[in-house]
Design a protein around this motif. Structure first.
Motif, PDB file in Angstrom:
ATOM      1  N   GLY A  29      -7.278  -1.181   4.619  1.00 47.95           N
ATOM      2  CA  GLY A  29      -7.424  -0.992   3.176  1.00 47.95           C
ATOM      3  C   GLY A  29      -6.629   0.185   2.636  1.00 47.95           C
ATOM      4  N   SER A  30      -6.750   1.311   3.291  1.00 50.25           N
ATOM      5  CA  SER A  30      -6.032   2.507   2.859  1.00 50.25           C
ATOM      6  C   SER A  30      -4.523   2.315   3.011  1.00 50.25           C
ATOM      7  N   LEU A  31      -4.113   1.691   4.080  1.00 54.76           N
ATOM      8  CA  LEU A  31      -2.699   1.417   4.333  1.00 54.76           C
ATOM      9  C   LEU A  31      -2.114   0.524   3.241  1.00 54.76           C
ATOM     10  N   VAL A  32      -2.837  -0.512   2.854  1.00 58.33           N
ATOM     11  CA  VAL A  32      -2.374  -1.422   1.812  1.00 58.33           C
ATOM     12  C   VAL A  32      -2.231  -0.675   0.493  1.00 58.33           C
ATOM     13  N   LEU A  33      -3.219   0.130   0.147  1.00 56.78           N
ATOM     14  CA  LEU A  33      -3.176   0.888  -1.099  1.00 56.78           C
ATOM     15  C   LEU A  33      -1.993   1.853  -1.119  1.00 56.78           C
ATOM     16  N   LYS A  34      -1.781   2.570  -0.036  1.00 54.35           N
ATOM     17  CA  LYS A  34      -0.674   3.527   0.033  1.00 54.35           C
ATOM     18  C   LYS A  34       0.672   2.813  -0.023  1.00 54.35           C
ATOM     19  N   VAL A  40       5.178   0.547  -6.155  1.00 54.67           N
ATOM     20  CA  VAL A  40       5.057   0.433  -7.616  1.00 54.67           C
ATOM     21  C   VAL A  40       4.889   1.766  -8.324  1.00 54.67           C
ATOM     22  N   LYS A  41       4.520   2.808  -7.598  1.00 53.81           N
ATOM     23  CA  LYS A  41       4.408   4.167  -8.124  1.00 53.81           C
ATOM     24  C   LYS A  41       3.444   4.278  -9.306  1.00 53.81           C
ATOM     25  N   ASP A  42       2.416   3.467  -9.287  1.00 56.43           N
ATOM     26  CA  ASP A  42       1.400   3.493 -10.332  1.00 56.43           C
ATOM     27  C   ASP A  42       0.049   3.262  -9.666  1.00 56.43           C
ATOM     28  N   GLU A  47      -3.994  -0.329  -7.143  1.00 56.19           N
ATOM     29  CA  GLU A  47      -5.364  -0.789  -6.891  1.00 56.19           C
ATOM     30  C   GLU A  47      -5.498  -2.285  -7.178  1.00 56.19           C
ATOM     31  N   ASP A  48      -4.875  -2.746  -8.256  1.00 58.39           N
ATOM     32  CA  ASP A  48      -4.905  -4.177  -8.579  1.00 58.39           C
ATOM     33  C   ASP A  48      -4.210  -5.002  -7.494  1.00 58.39           C
ATOM     34  N   ILE A  49      -3.068  -4.514  -7.045  1.00 58.40           N
ATOM     35  CA  ILE A  49      -2.323  -5.214  -5.988  1.00 58.40           C
ATOM     36  C   ILE A  49      -3.149  -5.257  -4.709  1.00 58.40           C
ATOM     37  N   THR A  50      -3.807  -4.156  -4.383  1.00 56.96           N
ATOM     38  CA  THR A  50      -4.634  -4.101  -3.177  1.00 56.96           C
ATOM     39  C   THR A  50      -5.716  -5.173  -3.226  1.00 56.96           C
ATOM     40  N   GLN A  51      -6.372  -5.302  -4.355  1.00 56.18           N
ATOM     41  CA  GLN A  51      -7.400  -6.343  -4.497  1.00 56.18           C
ATOM     42  C   GLN A  51      -6.795  -7.729  -4.316  1.00 56.18           C
ATOM     43  N   GLU A  52      -5.640  -7.938  -4.930  1.00 56.63           N
ATOM     44  CA  GLU A  52      -4.994  -9.245  -4.832  1.00 56.63           C
ATOM     45  C   GLU A  52      -4.549  -9.544  -3.394  1.00 56.63           C
ATOM     46  N   VAL A  53      -4.105  -8.520  -2.678  1.00 55.93           N
ATOM     47  CA  VAL A  53      -3.704  -8.694  -1.276  1.00 55.93           C
ATOM     48  C   VAL A  53      -4.880  -9.238  -0.468  1.00 55.93           C
ATOM     49  N   PHE A  54      -6.051  -8.637  -0.657  1.00 53.45           N
ATOM     50  CA  PHE A  54      -7.201  -9.061   0.134  1.00 53.45           C
ATOM     51  C   PHE A  54      -7.726 -10.427  -0.295  1.00 53.45           C
ATOM     52  N   ILE A  55      -7.573 -10.762  -1.549  1.00 51.81           N
ATOM     53  CA  ILE A  55      -7.932 -12.118  -2.000  1.00 51.81           C
ATOM     54  C   ILE A  55      -7.028 -13.134  -1.311  1.00 51.81           C
ATOM     55  N   ARG A  56      -5.723 -12.834  -1.289  1.00 49.31           N
ATOM     56  CA  ARG A  56      -4.778 -13.744  -0.624  1.00 49.31           C
ATOM     57  C   ARG A  56      -5.036 -13.822   0.878  1.00 49.31           C
ATOM     58  N   ILE A  77       2.318  -9.341   2.907  1.00 51.88           N
ATOM     59  CA  ILE A  77       1.672  -9.800   1.671  1.00 51.88           C
ATOM     60  C   ILE A  77       1.769  -8.694   0.616  1.00 51.88           C
ATOM     61  N   THR A  78       1.481  -7.479   1.011  1.00 50.18           N
ATOM     62  CA  THR A  78       1.527  -6.341   0.083  1.00 50.18           C
ATOM     63  C   THR A  78       2.925  -6.168  -0.497  1.00 50.18           C
ATOM     64  N   ILE A  79       3.930  -6.154   0.359  1.00 50.32           N
ATOM     65  CA  ILE A  79       5.309  -5.967  -0.091  1.00 50.32           C
ATOM     66  C   ILE A  79       5.712  -7.084  -1.050  1.00 50.32           C
ATOM     67  N   ASN A  80       5.393  -8.314  -0.701  1.00 50.03           N
ATOM     68  CA  ASN A  80       5.754  -9.443  -1.567  1.00 50.03           C
ATOM     69  C   ASN A  80       5.081  -9.340  -2.930  1.00 50.03           C
TER      70      ASN A  80
END
Length: 184
Positions: A29-34, A40-42, A47-56, A77-80
């Motif tokens: 989780g922390s790795l995905v967020l970082k 995206v530098k935001d 945080e939104d992307i992190t949630q979407e990563v785990f949904i996918r 998944i995160t990078i994409n």
């Protein structure tokens, strides 16, 4: 420095998507967020992307074949997703921060910690001035401790290209750091 996100060689994940998701979130989780923040530098978008990563990941867990490690798969998944979002949003309001600064560390003295943070921030500023394809390989190799094979899989680029980018990024970064007096 110990790398906190190493996937254990004998690590097994449940075949049940809900159980696997819980374990993946705990482990990465922390790795995905970082990683999302690096791209995206935001903070809020990360945080939104992190949630979407785990949904996918949850939706596609039954399709995961194990051709790569779970860590590599989740970072891909995160990078994409980050690249998709960057197509929609090119201007960001927050400046990057070293992923290591986002976690507590074990320095003994405040002065040492402050000096280390300043150095990491200075080096990261130079990394962020590199072309994006160099930033990406430097981040994945040095900050996430990915091998060139894992980077190749995560960014879907031939391993030889990854090695070439990494070599050239090191050269450019070294030249920049020497010019600023931050390297020998």
């Amino acid at each position: 420095m110990e790398r906190p996100f190493q996937e254990k060689k004998d690590q097994h994940f449940s075949t049940d998507p809900a159980e696997a998701l819980e374990q993946i979130m705990d482990d990465f989780g922390s790795l995905v967020l970082k990683t999302a923040f690096f791209y995206v530098k935001d903070r809020h978008l990360s945080e939104d992307i992190t949630q979407e990563v785990f949904i996918r990941a949850f939706k596609n867990w039954s399709h995961f074949r194990g051709a790569s490690s779970v860590k590599t798969w989740i970072i891909r998944i995160t990078i994409n997703l980050c690249k998709d979002k960057l197509g929609l949003k090119t201007m960001t309001s927050e400046r990057p921060t070293s992923p290591f600064l986002l976690q507590a560390n074990g320095y003994g003295h405040v002065e040492e910690e402050v000096l280390q943070r300043i150095k990491q921030t200075e080096i990261l500023k130079h990394i962020m001035n590199l072309p994006p394809h160099y930033q990406e390989v430097i981040y994945l190799y040095y900050y996430l401790d990915f091998s060139t094979a894992e980077i190749s899989s995560a960014i879907e680029t031939p391993e030889g290209t990854v090695r070439g980018r990494l070599h050239r990024a090191r050269q450019v970064l070294k030249e920049q750091l020497e010019k600023e007096g931050l390297s020998k």
